[in-house]
Scaffold this motif. Structure first.
Motif, PDB file in Angstrom:
ATOM      1  N   SER A  47      45.368  49.852  43.492  1.00 30.12           N
ATOM      2  CA  SER A  47      44.267  49.926  43.459  1.00 30.12           C
ATOM      3  C   SER A  47      43.647  51.297  43.812  1.00 30.12           C
ATOM      4  O   SER A  47      44.568  52.133  44.235  1.00 30.12           O
ATOM      5  N   MET A  48      42.478  51.760  42.934  1.00 30.28           N
ATOM      6  CA  MET A  48      42.048  52.943  43.416  1.00 30.28           C
ATOM      7  C   MET A  48      40.834  52.782  43.865  1.00 30.28           C
ATOM      8  O   MET A  48      40.379  53.320  45.189  1.00 30.28           O
ATOM      9  N   ARG A  49      39.743  52.271  43.297  1.00 31.45           N
ATOM     10  CA  ARG A  49      38.521  52.029  43.767  1.00 31.45           C
ATOM     11  C   ARG A  49      38.312  51.207  45.068  1.00 31.45           C
ATOM     12  O   ARG A  49      37.802  51.746  45.902  1.00 31.45           O
ATOM     13  N   THR A  50      38.976  50.217  45.288  1.00 30.30           N
ATOM     14  CA  THR A  50      38.914  49.241  46.213  1.00 30.30           C
ATOM     15  C   THR A  50      39.368  50.180  47.306  1.00 30.30           C
ATOM     16  O   THR A  50      38.755  49.986  48.608  1.00 30.30           O
ATOM     17  N   ARG A 110      44.577  42.759  49.542  1.00 27.23           N
ATOM     18  CA  ARG A 110      44.624  42.682  48.163  1.00 27.23           C
ATOM     19  C   ARG A 110      45.845  42.101  47.478  1.00 27.23           C
ATOM     20  O   ARG A 110      46.998  42.455  48.176  1.00 27.23           O
ATOM     21  N   HIS A 147      37.088  38.168  43.589  1.00 25.35           N
ATOM     22  CA  HIS A 147      36.952  39.634  43.812  1.00 25.35           C
ATOM     23  C   HIS A 147      35.625  39.993  44.486  1.00 25.35           C
ATOM     24  O   HIS A 147      34.849  40.456  43.603  1.00 25.35           O
ATOM     25  N   CYS A 273      34.220  46.385  35.768  1.00 21.48           N
ATOM     26  CA  CYS A 273      34.736  46.714  37.045  1.00 21.48           C
ATOM     27  C   CYS A 273      35.640  47.997  36.952  1.00 21.48           C
ATOM     28  O   CYS A 273      35.936  48.625  38.156  1.00 21.48           O
ATOM     29  N   LEU A 274      36.199  48.194  35.995  1.00 21.73           N
ATOM     30  CA  LEU A 274      37.472  49.352  36.057  1.00 21.73           C
ATOM     31  C   LEU A 274      38.639  48.831  36.777  1.00 21.73           C
ATOM     32  O   LEU A 274      38.384  48.367  37.760  1.00 21.73           O
TER      33      LEU A 274
END
Ligand code: CP
Length: 317
Positions: A47-50, A110, A147, A273-274
């Motif tokens: 993950s990056m954003r989350t 996650r 999500h 969402c990327l």
């Protein structure tokens, strides 16, 4: 709010959107709310954003966050009841999860689907076992089928950009190089249908039908051009087959959204969402244009997470 794993944990979506926009205007309005509280963020997948947005959100509320990449740094977990653990798994979820309740006040997880075992994935085997064996609120940071933090950010973003009272929102399948989960698409469909404030259309090639329990209420078509006509928002996303589970046999590049196709829309804003595979899922010309609101959408992940954590904290105090 006692947990956040699905739109079914939400009483009123518009109330959450209002709270999120208030936090966006004043990020530190509740900077003492989480003082002395700690969230644990367990990642079984990348993950990056989350990861970053949830940490920022927790910090804005005065919470401490601890990130644990359990897939890389933890013991291999066993989930099967009655397992004789003479193989590669080292620790049973029944032993690992209760400890999380001792270390943390809120547990965020996650866990992606296997895309091999539909029964396990669609019963949310991993997430549900964490919930069953902890006694603190659990937040999904993307699970096998949904999500929700992303979907709340998506509705915040639509609300900020909508000009029509009831905008036309199209979720369209896009090509990809490998099989992807259905989570984002399932979740967006579930939230859009629960929200009920858009004319919601899903377009995908034959064979890419989503689980009807999430799409019920949406207009579904295999004709992307027809779907795009007069759309105010176009949400682009790939997903693998739900019926032929996890299979991704369609690579038809004519499903990639282009500026030419976007002309069919009502100056539609483009969402994703990327991360996005450029020139596979979405063209450079769109992502680099003013039609794209993907950065705003990702930025809104902070306010989505802050709103959810805030509601959980309020229910604990
Ligand atoms: N959209 C999203 O969840 O991004 P990450 O996978 O980077 O967290």
């Amino acid at each position: 709010m006692k947990k956040f794993t699905s739109v079914t944990d939400v009483t009123n979506i518009n109330d959450l959107v209002k709270q999120a926009l208030a936090y966006k205007a004043n990020p530190f309005a509740d900077k003492q709310l989480g003082a002395g509280k700690r969230i644990g963020m367990l990642f079984l997948n990348p993950s990056m954003r989350t990861r970053i947005s949830t940490q920022v959100a927790a910090q804005n509320l005065g919470m401490e966050s601890i990130v644990f990449n359990i897939d890389k740094e933890g013991w291999a977990l066993e989930f099967a009841e009655g397992a004789v653990m003479n193989g590669t798994t080292v620790e049973h979820i029944k032993d690992a999860a209760p400890i999380m309740s001792e270390y943390f006040d809120i547990l965020c997880i996650r866990t992606f689907p296997s895309l091999k075992n539909k029964t396990d994935d669609y019963s949310e085997l991993v997430l549900q076992q964490f919930i069953a064996h902890t006694n603190i609120p659990v937040v999904s940071m993307e699970s096998a089928t949904l999500h929700p933090l992303q979907s709340l950010a998506d509705i915040i973003t639509i609300t900020e950009n909508q000009t029509a009272k009831k905008p036309k929102v199209v979720l369209t399948w896009a090509p990809h190089v490998k099989p992807l989960p259905q989570c984002v698409a399932n979740s967006f469909a579930q939230w859009m249908n629960a929200w009920g404030e858009a004319d919601f259309v899903i377009a995908h090639p034959e064979g890419y039908e989503l689980d009807p329990s999430f799409t019920k209420g949406a207009t579904i078509t295999h004709n992307q051009d027809e779907a795009l006509k007069d759309a105010d928002f176009v949400y682009v996303k790939n997903w693998s087959s739900y019926n032929d589970y996890g299979v991704a046999s369609c690579h038809d590049q004519s499903w990639m959204l282009t500026q030419e196709k976007l002309k069919l829309t009502n100056e539609g804003k483009v969402m994703h969402c990327l991360p996005v595979r450029r020139n596979i899922e979405l063209s450079d010309e769109i992502l680099d244009s003013e039609s794209s609101i993907v950065t705003q959408q990702a930025a809104n992940r902070v306010w989505s997470a802050q709103t959810v954590l805030s509601n959980i904290l309020k229910s604990m105090n």
